[in-house]
Design a protein around this motif. Structure first.
Motif, mmCIF file in Angstrom:
data_model
loop_
_atom_site.group_PDB
_atom_site.id
_atom_site.type_symbol
_atom_site.label_atom_id
_atom_site.label_comp_id
_atom_site.label_asym_id
_atom_site.label_seq_id
_atom_site.Cartn_x
_atom_site.Cartn_y
_atom_site.Cartn_z
ATOM 1 N N VAL A 9 31.126 -16.163 11.830
ATOM 2 C CA VAL A 9 31.701 -16.160 13.177
ATOM 3 C C VAL A 9 31.989 -14.701 13.509
ATOM 4 O O VAL A 9 32.886 -14.093 12.945
ATOM 5 C CB VAL A 9 33.007 -16.982 13.254
ATOM 6 N N ASP A 10 31.160 -14.124 14.375
ATOM 7 C CA ASP A 10 31.328 -12.726 14.754
ATOM 8 C C ASP A 10 30.701 -12.495 16.120
ATOM 9 O O ASP A 10 30.252 -13.436 16.778
ATOM 10 C CB ASP A 10 30.733 -11.790 13.701
ATOM 11 N N ASP A 11 30.651 -11.242 16.543
ATOM 12 C CA ASP A 11 30.099 -10.901 17.848
ATOM 13 C C ASP A 11 28.580 -10.758 17.839
ATOM 14 O O ASP A 11 27.977 -10.550 18.886
ATOM 15 C CB ASP A 11 30.717 -9.588 18.348
ATOM 16 N N GLU A 12 27.954 -10.845 16.655
ATOM 17 C CA GLU A 12 26.508 -10.631 16.547
ATOM 18 C C GLU A 12 25.668 -11.843 16.932
ATOM 19 O O GLU A 12 24.479 -11.719 17.180
ATOM 20 C CB GLU A 12 26.142 -10.217 15.122
ATOM 21 N N GLY A 13 26.259 -13.010 16.938
ATOM 22 C CA GLY A 13 25.470 -14.192 17.246
ATOM 23 C C GLY A 13 26.331 -15.432 17.278
ATOM 24 O O GLY A 13 27.563 -15.359 17.213
ATOM 25 N N PRO A 14 25.673 -16.572 17.345
ATOM 26 C CA PRO A 14 26.413 -17.834 17.419
ATOM 27 C C PRO A 14 27.136 -18.151 16.107
ATOM 28 O O PRO A 14 26.799 -17.617 15.049
ATOM 29 C CB PRO A 14 25.310 -18.860 17.689
ATOM 30 N N HIS A 15 28.107 -19.020 16.199
ATOM 31 C CA HIS A 15 28.812 -19.536 15.022
ATOM 32 C C HIS A 15 27.778 -20.268 14.160
ATOM 33 O O HIS A 15 27.078 -21.158 14.636
ATOM 34 C CB HIS A 15 29.902 -20.489 15.499
ATOM 35 N N GLN A 16 27.671 -19.870 12.885
ATOM 36 C CA GLN A 16 26.708 -20.495 11.982
ATOM 37 C C GLN A 16 27.409 -20.964 10.713
ATOM 38 O O GLN A 16 28.284 -20.283 10.186
ATOM 39 C CB GLN A 16 25.593 -19.522 11.599
ATOM 40 N N VAL A 17 26.999 -22.120 10.227
ATOM 41 C CA VAL A 17 27.436 -22.648 8.944
ATOM 42 C C VAL A 17 26.215 -22.639 8.042
ATOM 43 O O VAL A 17 25.213 -23.296 8.338
ATOM 44 C CB VAL A 17 28.014 -24.076 9.085
ATOM 45 N N VAL A 18 26.292 -21.845 6.950
ATOM 46 C CA VAL A 18 25.152 -21.646 6.061
ATOM 47 C C VAL A 18 25.413 -22.354 4.738
ATOM 48 O O VAL A 18 26.390 -22.039 4.041
ATOM 49 C CB VAL A 18 24.895 -20.148 5.799
ATOM 50 N N LEU A 19 24.547 -23.301 4.408
ATOM 51 C CA LEU A 19 24.621 -24.004 3.133
ATOM 52 C C LEU A 19 23.665 -23.309 2.171
ATOM 53 O O LEU A 19 22.448 -23.358 2.354
ATOM 54 C CB LEU A 19 24.247 -25.475 3.305
ATOM 55 N N SER A 20 24.219 -22.651 1.163
ATOM 56 C CA SER A 20 23.410 -21.868 0.223
ATOM 57 C C SER A 20 23.096 -22.693 -1.016
ATOM 58 O O SER A 20 24.004 -23.219 -1.665
ATOM 59 C CB SER A 20 24.153 -20.602 -0.190
ATOM 60 N N HIS A 21 21.817 -22.773 -1.321
ATOM 61 C CA HIS A 21 21.351 -23.555 -2.463
ATOM 62 C C HIS A 21 20.706 -22.664 -3.518
ATOM 63 O O HIS A 21 20.064 -21.673 -3.191
ATOM 64 C CB HIS A 21 20.314 -24.588 -2.009
ATOM 65 N N VAL A 22 20.846 -23.069 -4.762
ATOM 66 C CA VAL A 22 20.140 -22.432 -5.864
ATOM 67 C C VAL A 22 18.697 -22.909 -5.801
ATOM 68 O O VAL A 22 18.429 -24.098 -5.582
ATOM 69 C CB VAL A 22 20.774 -22.820 -7.218
ATOM 70 N N VAL A 23 17.759 -21.985 -5.976
ATOM 71 C CA VAL A 23 16.340 -22.341 -5.929
ATOM 72 C C VAL A 23 15.656 -21.872 -7.207
ATOM 73 O O VAL A 23 15.890 -20.750 -7.668
ATOM 74 C CB VAL A 23 15.646 -21.711 -4.700
ATOM 75 N N THR A 24 14.815 -22.734 -7.755
ATOM 76 C CA THR A 24 13.997 -22.396 -8.913
ATOM 77 C C THR A 24 12.586 -22.145 -8.421
ATOM 78 O O THR A 24 12.021 -22.971 -7.695
ATOM 79 C CB THR A 24 13.993 -23.552 -9.931
ATOM 80 N N LEU A 25 12.018 -21.009 -8.808
ATOM 81 C CA LEU A 25 10.667 -20.664 -8.374
ATOM 82 C C LEU A 25 9.621 -21.445 -9.142
ATOM 83 O O LEU A 25 9.790 -21.753 -10.319
ATOM 84 C CB LEU A 25 10.405 -19.173 -8.572
ATOM 85 N N MET A 26 8.518 -21.716 -8.452
ATOM 86 C CA MET A 26 7.369 -22.333 -9.109
ATOM 87 C C MET A 26 6.677 -21.293 -9.984
ATOM 88 O O MET A 26 6.205 -21.595 -11.062
ATOM 89 C CB MET A 26 6.392 -22.894 -8.075
ATOM 90 N N GLU A 27 6.626 -20.042 -9.480
ATOM 91 C CA GLU A 27 6.036 -18.928 -10.204
ATOM 92 C C GLU A 27 6.746 -17.653 -9.762
ATOM 93 O O GLU A 27 6.856 -17.385 -8.569
ATOM 94 C CB GLU A 27 4.541 -18.825 -9.880
#
Length: 135
Positions: free
Chosen positions: A73-91
Motif C-alpha cells: 500500500v503506497d503511492d506507486e500503485g494500487p493496493h496489492q496483496v501478494v501471496l508468495s510461494h516456494v517454487v521448485t525448479l524443473m531444471e
C-alpha cells in the motif's frame, strides 16, 4: 477506492542462490524482486505462480507451499496483496528476462541485500528465514 489486487510471487532458491528479476516497468520499476504479478480471472494461485515465473525468467517450476503474504500500500500503485510461494525448479538453468523483467539472475543469498530491492522485500525475506540479515 478499488478493491485490492490479488498477486503472487515465486520464491526460488537453488544452491544457496535466490532468483531475482529487475522490474522493467510498473510498480517498483528498476528495483529487484522475486518473479511475480497479478492473478488472472479464473486462474488458480499455483497456475499464476508458475506462469509468472515462466514469463519473467523462462524457467519452469512447481508451485509449493505458501511462504507468506506481503501487502503493498503506497503511492506507486494500487493496493496489492501478494501471496508468495516456494517454487521448485524443473531444471536449474540460467534465467532469461521476459515480460516486464528487464533482467533476471541468480543472486547468492548472502548478497541479496546488496541489491536495490523492491520495497518490503528484504524484510519479508528475512522474516521468513530466506535471508539471514537485511543490512
Amino acid at each position: 477506492m478499488a478493491a485490492p489486487e490479488l498477486c503472487v510471487s515465486a520464491v526460488v532458491i537453488d544452491d544457496e542462490r535466490l532468483l531475482l528479476v529487475r522490474r522493467g516497468r510498473g510498480r517498483a520499476q528498476g528495483t529487484w524482486a522475486v518473479p511475480g504479478g497479478r492473478v488472472e480471472p479464473g486462474e488458480l494461485l499455483a497456475e499464476a505462480v508458475v506462469r509468472e515465473l515462466r514469463q519473467e525468467t523462462g524457467l519452469e517450476g512447481v508451485c509449493g507451499e505458501l511462504l507468506g503474504v506481503l501487502e503493498l500500500v503506497d503511492d506507486e500503485g494500487p493496493h496489492q496483496v501478494v501471496l508468495s510461494h516456494v517454487v521448485t525448479l524443473m531444471e536449474a538453468i540460467e534465467p532469461a528476462p521476459g515480460d516486464d523483467a528487464a533482467e533476471a539472475r541468480w543472486v547468492p543469498l548472502a548478497d541479496v541485500c546488496d541489491y536495490r530491492l523492491a520495497p518490503g522485500l528484504a524484510e519479508f525475506l528475512h522474516d521468513h528465514q530466506v535471508i539471514a540479515t537485511i543490512t
